[in-house]
Design an enzyme around this catalytic site. Structure first.
Site, PDB file in Angstrom:
ATOM      1  N   GLU A 126     -18.024   8.814  -6.198  1.00 24.21           N
ATOM      2  CA  GLU A 126     -18.330   7.501  -6.774  1.00 24.21           C
ATOM      3  C   GLU A 126     -17.958   6.424  -5.768  1.00 24.21           C
ATOM      4  OE1 GLU A 126     -15.111   8.583  -9.395  1.00 24.21           O
ATOM      5  OE2 GLU A 126     -14.405   6.485  -9.383  1.00 24.21           O
ATOM      6  N   LYS A 128     -16.210   3.445  -3.806  1.00 25.02           N
ATOM      7  CA  LYS A 128     -14.866   2.881  -3.763  1.00 25.02           C
ATOM      8  C   LYS A 128     -15.030   1.367  -3.794  1.00 25.02           C
ATOM      9  CE  LYS A 128     -10.482   3.166  -1.299  1.00 25.02           C
ATOM     10  NZ  LYS A 128     -10.176   1.754  -1.149  1.00 25.02           N
ATOM     11  N   ASP A 130     -14.232  -2.465  -3.596  1.00 19.03           N
ATOM     12  CA  ASP A 130     -13.289  -3.245  -2.794  1.00 19.03           C
ATOM     13  C   ASP A 130     -12.767  -4.414  -3.622  1.00 19.03           C
ATOM     14  OD1 ASP A 130     -11.774  -3.932  -0.688  1.00 19.03           O
ATOM     15  OD2 ASP A 130     -13.413  -4.598   0.597  1.00 19.03           O
ATOM     16  N   TYR A 238     -11.938   3.720 -13.861  1.00 20.88           N
ATOM     17  CA  TYR A 238     -12.144   4.988 -13.144  1.00 20.88           C
ATOM     18  C   TYR A 238     -10.987   5.978 -13.219  1.00 20.88           C
ATOM     19  CZ  TYR A 238      -9.777   2.323  -9.433  1.00 20.88           C
ATOM     20  OH  TYR A 238      -8.898   1.558  -8.723  1.00 20.88           O
ATOM     21  N   LYS A 326     -14.360   6.637   3.906  1.00 22.70           N
ATOM     22  CA  LYS A 326     -14.595   5.225   4.208  1.00 22.70           C
ATOM     23  C   LYS A 326     -15.898   5.025   4.990  1.00 22.70           C
ATOM     24  CE  LYS A 326     -11.553   2.588   3.216  1.00 22.70           C
ATOM     25  NZ  LYS A 326     -10.198   2.369   3.724  1.00 22.70           N
ATOM     26  N   CYS A 420      12.552  -6.811  28.776  1.00 19.68           N
ATOM     27  CA  CYS A 420      12.278  -7.349  27.449  1.00 19.68           C
ATOM     28  C   CYS A 420      11.979  -8.849  27.550  1.00 19.68           C
ATOM     29  CB  CYS A 420      13.483  -7.119  26.535  1.00 19.68           C
ATOM     30  SG  CYS A 420      13.303  -7.935  24.933  1.00 19.68           S
ATOM     31  N   CYS A 423      15.053 -10.796  25.440  1.00 18.23           N
ATOM     32  CA  CYS A 423      16.453 -10.877  25.861  1.00 18.23           C
ATOM     33  C   CYS A 423      16.643 -10.555  27.340  1.00 18.23           C
ATOM     34  CB  CYS A 423      17.320  -9.953  25.009  1.00 18.23           C
ATOM     35  SG  CYS A 423      17.060  -8.210  25.352  1.00 18.23           S
ATOM     36  N   CYS A 444      13.156  -1.899  24.711  1.00 13.37           N
ATOM     37  CA  CYS A 444      14.192  -2.813  25.171  1.00 13.37           C
ATOM     38  C   CYS A 444      15.543  -2.163  24.904  1.00 13.37           C
ATOM     39  CB  CYS A 444      14.082  -4.129  24.403  1.00 13.37           C
ATOM     40  SG  CYS A 444      15.600  -5.088  24.406  1.00 13.37           S
ATOM     41  N   CYS A 450      19.750  -8.236  21.578  1.00 18.61           N
ATOM     42  CA  CYS A 450      18.360  -8.708  21.611  1.00 18.61           C
ATOM     43  C   CYS A 450      18.016  -9.380  20.286  1.00 18.61           C
ATOM     44  CB  CYS A 450      17.407  -7.551  21.882  1.00 18.61           C
ATOM     45  SG  CYS A 450      15.687  -8.061  21.867  1.00 18.61           S
TER      46      CYS A 450
END
Ligand code: IVH
Length: 708
Positions: A126, A128, A130, A238, A326, A420, A423, A444, A450
């Site tokens: 069936e 789907k 949205d 459903y 999907k 990083c 930091c 990091c 940090c």
């Protein structure tokens, strides 16, 4: 007799709030008994006393008046916020399939799990939808409440808004109506209504919605249900939730029952008993998609028979008996304006592409994830490139490829930072202890120095599956950190005790009036008791997601046992200093925990900083052991191992069954094992169990044990 209530003038704000909540529940219970069941439990005079007390407290603490206060119950007044409703049967989500092979795998998985040896399995297919799922509860045929999905366990009470949807019957029709019926389905907005709504919004200078789904969500979450009523939402039924009884055995029968009760059901549902049938129907629905008049994002396949659904059960939050196939993601082209590095809770450096905003399937996209350094190199993305991006459902948009023909002549490759950006600490790629290969993630090494790691930890701590304080989200927790009010998450529990001056400065800040500060304290105090799995998850240990945290909470049962076991596992013994001891062995022996997860735990608990943090937190917070799956089952709390070939149930099904009955299933036999189920061909595990005097069952004995 209950003790005499505290007089209103002696109530503190916190007590007043609790009292208002209590009165609301009490009054609504009596309303239901009186109006809903014609069975009053108290006299009218006693009822009036409750109402008067409620009104008196509201007069003394007007800012605490509840959005859905009993004093507003008559009439049609806007609400201030939504109440929570706990779903008696959790609202599940669905796993995804993206191509034919995923569907084949799904079908074969079911076949193997049920041990059907290729006999056809009937499945429904069936669209789907949205939109947003909602659960409707009917008692004696009357709609009594409706809730959003929320986190699947607890949703929001949007009853009065759902009642404005004409496809949701207020009363069930027909002859067969169980006392309790929960019907679930999708609330959605049609394309026509969406267009008309946005035109109205524009004309009135109000904000427009990006797509029908957002518009439906915005319409359902209206505090004033008159607004919802004007939005013309729709509903397809459903699925079912809590049912007091049942006279249907399949999806198909359930859907025709829904129709008889007065619901709309999707006309494109059909049944097939092979993958080709499912895929053909998927293709057909995909061609119909532009003509349907509402958004769909795939096709859902479900095992038709309820008895088989039950045997299949679910893994974490998705049923094994259903999957969403999907439709392919929508794509668009745009420019990469920049690549920025985000630093996560565990120090991971994640590159994000900042894009020239572009609309993809109705949603404006301006960021896409690039995952990691290797991914940038593999896709060869440069700043300034034209790229193809795609977005599927709610996931973060991805960069599919670079449009090389449009690359500028002077374009240079992106250089991933070695330090990083927050930091300045070194950022290295660790070696995987097992494979010896470089990890894909650069991390990091700044730890708690940090700022990014500290704030990400804080955000994790307050997130939905962790402490989830009402009114203290990621934005607020970072504010508090920036303002110097908290240094770590445990400090959250000490905010209220801070001296007044500090609080006065907060009260003056934008968005932090008296009322929200008081509400915040209530929300924080509510979390001084927390389920152990949430507690463990909230610590933010690398690799410990929600499911692993739950499993650890189940296995170790109390926070004391958990902590002492983790610390014991973190003590290296053995001549070569290798990490190996009994507690560690127990840990890796848990189902679902491998060396990577175990090592991550051990590393975390070997750090004094972390231990001090936990101590500090436990000073303010008590943990609650998880509810046992089923105390009464003969295997509840038992440690079980399955070995040899099973002939009636498959291994997966046996394991799932044991776990659903509260057993802990592990992979190898030790003196902690309580029961070994040994099928034909059992070898060393059986020998070891016999040597250790552990109870051994045949498969038939196991089935007899759990089938009543
Ligand atoms: S069945 C146990 N059927 O998809 C299965 N879900 O990704 C429960 N959805 O939360 C869901 N159309 O909001 C089912 N025909 C359909 C659906 C559907 C849309 C949504 C639903 C659910 C989500 C899961």
């Amino acid at each position: 007799m209950a003790k005499k209530p505290i007089s209103v003038d002696k109530l503190t704000p916190m007590l007043a709030q609790m009292e208002l909540e209590r009165l609301k529940a009490e009054i609504s219970k009596h309303n239901q008994a009186y109006h809903g069941e014609d069975m009053p439990l108290i006299s009218d005079a006693e009822y009036d006393v409750l109402m008067q007390r409620n009104t008196a407290i509201e007069a003394a603490f007007p800012e605490l008046k509840l959005g859905d206060s009993p004093s507003d119950m008559v009439g049609y007044l806007p609400q201030e916020k939504f109440n929570k409703i706990k779903h008696r049967v959790p609202m599940l989500s669905l796993g995804n399939a993206f191509d034919r092979q995923d569907v084949v795998d799904f079908y074969e998985r079911i076949d193997r799990f049920l041990g059907l040896d290729g006999q056809p399995i009937k499945l429904t297919a069936e669209p789907k939808i949205d939109g947003l799922s909602a659960s409707l509860r009917y008692e004696k045929g009357n709609l009594i409440s409706g809730a959003t999905r929320g986190d699947g366990q607890v949703g929001e009470d949007i009853t009065i808004n759902l009642k404005t949807i004409y496809e949701i019957p207020q009363q069930l029709q027909g002859d067969y109506i169980p006392d309790v019926v929960e019907v679930r389905g999708e609330v959605y907005m049609s394309h026509a209504e969406f267009k008309a709504l946005n035109e109205r919004q524009m004309a009135e200078d109000n904000k427009t919605f990006a797509n029908p789904r957002n518009a439906a969500a915005g319409s359902l979450r209206q505090l004033d249900s008159r607004v919802t009523a004007g939005r013309n939402l729709h509903f397809f039924a459903y699925a079912q939730g809590d049912m007091s009884e049942q006279n249907v055995q399949t999806q198909m029968e359930m859907i025709s029952q829904f129709k008889q009760w007065g619901f709309s059901v999707n006309p494109l549902m059909q049944m097939f008993d092979n993958v080709d049938g499912l895929i053909d129907h998927y293709a057909k629905i995909e061609t119909l998609r532009p003509t349907l008049g509402y958004d769909i994002d795939g096709v859902v396949y479900k095992v038709n028979r309820f008895d088989l659904q039950e045997r299949l059960g679910f893994v974490s939050r998705a049923p094994r008996w259903a999957i969403a196939h999907k439709f392919p993601a929508e794509q668009a082209k745009t420019l990469v304006n920049d690549i920025e590095i985000q630093v996560g809770r565990t120090g991971a450096l994640t590159p994000v592409a900042r894009l020239e905003p572009v609309s993809v399937g109705g949603v404006v996209v301006s960021n896409a994830t690039l995952h990691n350094e290797d991914e940038i190199a593999r896709k060869d993305v440069h700043i300034g490139d034209m790229v193809v991006i795609q977005r599927a459902g709610d996931v973060i948009p991805q960069i599919v490829k670079v449009v090389l023909e449009q690359r500028k002549a002077d374009s240079v490759a992106y250089e991933f930072p070695r330090f990083c950006p927050i930091c300045g600490s070194k950022a290295d790629r660790e070696l995987n202890p097992k494979t010896g290969k470089e990890d894909v993630i650069r991390r990091c090494e700044g730890g708690l120095i940090c700022n990014a790691q500290v704030t990400e930890r804080l955000k994790h701590f307050v997130s939905r599956n962790a402490f989830d304080f009402d009114g203290l989200g990621s934005k607020q927790v970072v504010q508090f950190y920036d303002w110097g009010i908290i240094k770590d998450a445990a400090d959250i529990f000490d905010i209220e005790a801070k001296d007044g001056n500090e609080w006065d400065t907060i009260r003056k800040r934008d968005g932090w009036g008296d009322q929200s500060v008081d509400k915040l304290f209530i929300a924080i105090n509510e979390r001084r008791e927390i389920d152990l799995d949430r507690f463990i998850y909230a610590l933010g240990i690398r690799h410990i997601g929600e499911n692993t945290a739950r499993m650890l909470a189940r296995s170790y049962e109390t926070v004391e046992v958990f902590l002492s076991s983790m610390q014991a596992a973190s003590i290296p013994i053995g001549a070569d200093g290798n990490l190996f001891n009994e507690a560690y062995a127990d840990l890796v022996n848990l189902d679902g925990i491998g060396d990577v997860v175990a090592l991550s735990l051990v590393q975390f608990f070997a750090e004094d900083n972390n231990l001090n943090f936990i101590d500090k937190l436990l000073f303010s917070v008590a943990t609650i052991a998880l509810e046992k799956a089923d105390e009464s089952s003969p295997v509840a709390g038992k440690v079980m191992v399955f070995t040899g070939s099973l002939e009636i149930m498959t291994r997966n099904e046996a394991k799932a069954k044991a776990e659903s009955l509260g057993a802990k299933v592990t992979g190898s036999v030790s003196k902690k094992t309580d029961i070994l189920v040994a099928g034909p061909g059992a070898g060393s595990k059986l020998k070891k169990a016999e040597a250790l005097g552990i109870k051994v069952l045949t498969e038939a004995e196991w089935i007899a044990l759990v089938s009543n």
